[in-house]
Design a protein around this motif. Sequence first.
Motif, short mmCIF file in Angstrom:
data_model
loop_
_atom_site.label_atom_id
_atom_site.label_comp_id
_atom_site.label_asym_id
_atom_site.label_seq_id
_atom_site.Cartn_x
_atom_site.Cartn_y
_atom_site.Cartn_z
N GLU A 164 -59.83 -58.75 22.31
CA GLU A 164 -59.24 -57.47 21.88
C GLU A 164 -58.72 -57.57 20.46
OE1 GLU A 164 -57.92 -55.86 26.32
OE2 GLU A 164 -56.46 -56.88 25.04
N ARG A 165 -58.17 -58.71 20.10
CA ARG A 165 -57.71 -58.92 18.72
C ARG A 165 -58.90 -58.91 17.75
NH1 ARG A 165 -52.68 -61.18 17.40
NH2 ARG A 165 -51.22 -61.30 19.13
N GLN A 166 -60.00 -59.52 18.16
CA GLN A 166 -61.20 -59.51 17.32
C GLN A 166 -61.70 -58.07 17.13
OE1 GLN A 166 -63.91 -62.07 19.39
NE2 GLN A 166 -62.87 -63.97 18.76
N THR A 167 -61.61 -57.29 18.18
CA THR A 167 -62.03 -55.89 18.10
C THR A 167 -61.15 -55.13 17.13
OG1 THR A 167 -62.81 -55.96 20.40
CG2 THR A 167 -62.40 -53.79 19.44
N THR A 192 -69.24 -51.78 26.18
CA THR A 192 -68.20 -52.82 26.21
C THR A 192 -67.14 -52.55 25.14
OG1 THR A 192 -69.77 -54.48 27.01
CG2 THR A 192 -67.76 -55.30 26.00
N LEU A 193 -67.58 -52.08 23.98
CA LEU A 193 -66.63 -51.74 22.93
C LEU A 193 -65.67 -50.66 23.39
CD1 LEU A 193 -65.55 -51.88 20.02
CD2 LEU A 193 -67.34 -50.24 19.38
N ARG A 194 -66.21 -49.64 24.05
CA ARG A 194 -65.36 -48.56 24.55
C ARG A 194 -64.35 -49.08 25.57
NH1 ARG A 194 -70.23 -45.54 24.09
NH2 ARG A 194 -70.78 -45.98 26.27
N ASN A 195 -64.79 -50.03 26.40
CA ASN A 195 -63.87 -50.62 27.38
C ASN A 195 -62.76 -51.39 26.68
OD1 ASN A 195 -65.28 -49.61 29.55
ND2 ASN A 195 -66.47 -51.48 29.90
N HIS A 196 -63.13 -52.15 25.64
CA HIS A 196 -62.11 -52.89 24.88
C HIS A 196 -61.11 -51.93 24.25
CE1 HIS A 196 -63.85 -56.71 25.54
NE2 HIS A 196 -64.76 -56.72 24.57
N SER A 199 -58.69 -50.43 26.73
CA SER A 199 -57.66 -51.39 27.11
C SER A 199 -56.63 -51.55 25.99
CB SER A 199 -58.30 -52.74 27.43
OG SER A 199 -57.31 -53.72 27.70
N ILE A 200 -57.12 -51.62 24.74
CA ILE A 200 -56.22 -51.77 23.59
C ILE A 200 -55.30 -50.57 23.47
CG2 ILE A 200 -56.14 -51.85 21.07
CD1 ILE A 200 -58.80 -53.46 21.22
N TYR A 201 -55.87 -49.37 23.58
CA TYR A 201 -55.06 -48.15 23.47
C TYR A 201 -53.96 -48.14 24.54
CZ TYR A 201 -58.87 -46.29 20.56
OH TYR A 201 -59.80 -46.09 19.58
#
Length: 225
Positions: A164-167, A192-196, A199-201
């Motif tokens: 998530e930090r990398q994203t 997968t990006l949308r899932n990350h 989660s981040i939001y």
Amino acid sequence: MNALQSDSIKVFVVAPAMLCWGLERLVQTAHPRFELTGTSATLAQAQQILERSPADVLLLDMDGGYGVDMLAELHLPPQLRLVLLTSSQDQAMLDRAVVCGARGVVRKSDPPAALLKALEKVHEGELWIDRSAAGRIFMEMARQNAAHANDPERLKIASLTARERQTIVAIASDAAAPGKVIASRLCISEHTLRNHLSSIYGKLGLQNRLDLYAYATRHSLNKAA
């Protein structure tokens, strides 16, 4: 200079030319326990050299215009210990310097043997500071650690996974890039990006990529660790 011995303490000196000359010879007198890996007149130049020629201890003349704020922003390799050489009598400033990462403080009025001892002890993982300063410094570090532990934003950030930090770094470094491009750079699918991001939001209490960009910039999450 001969090849460095594997068990020697490798020292890099940052100081004006005249002082640097004297420190270089002091270190050389303690060979083979110590080896001088290099010298520099400025810290900026030293950081470039240290990327190519690692050292164990960085000896910095703090009287050369280097303030505590600068020390706080230094990004030194984890294995490199920082020892300050100074004539300053500002104890509060020197305490802050240790809190910001210096592992030792040596006065220019101290005998040369004290400097060599400081380099050795710091290399071994100890602090080299006045006994009277130790209590004040440890209290300040405890206070800061308690403040960080109680900071709700730090708790949120700590909950992020490495991926998530990398994203976040990828998003913050190019906020206008389409999701497809960001996903490609991360070698993941858009799904997968949308899932990350979802989660981040949720963890950070954000709504969209614009919020994330502003948050990452504000909390220095926009650079790779």
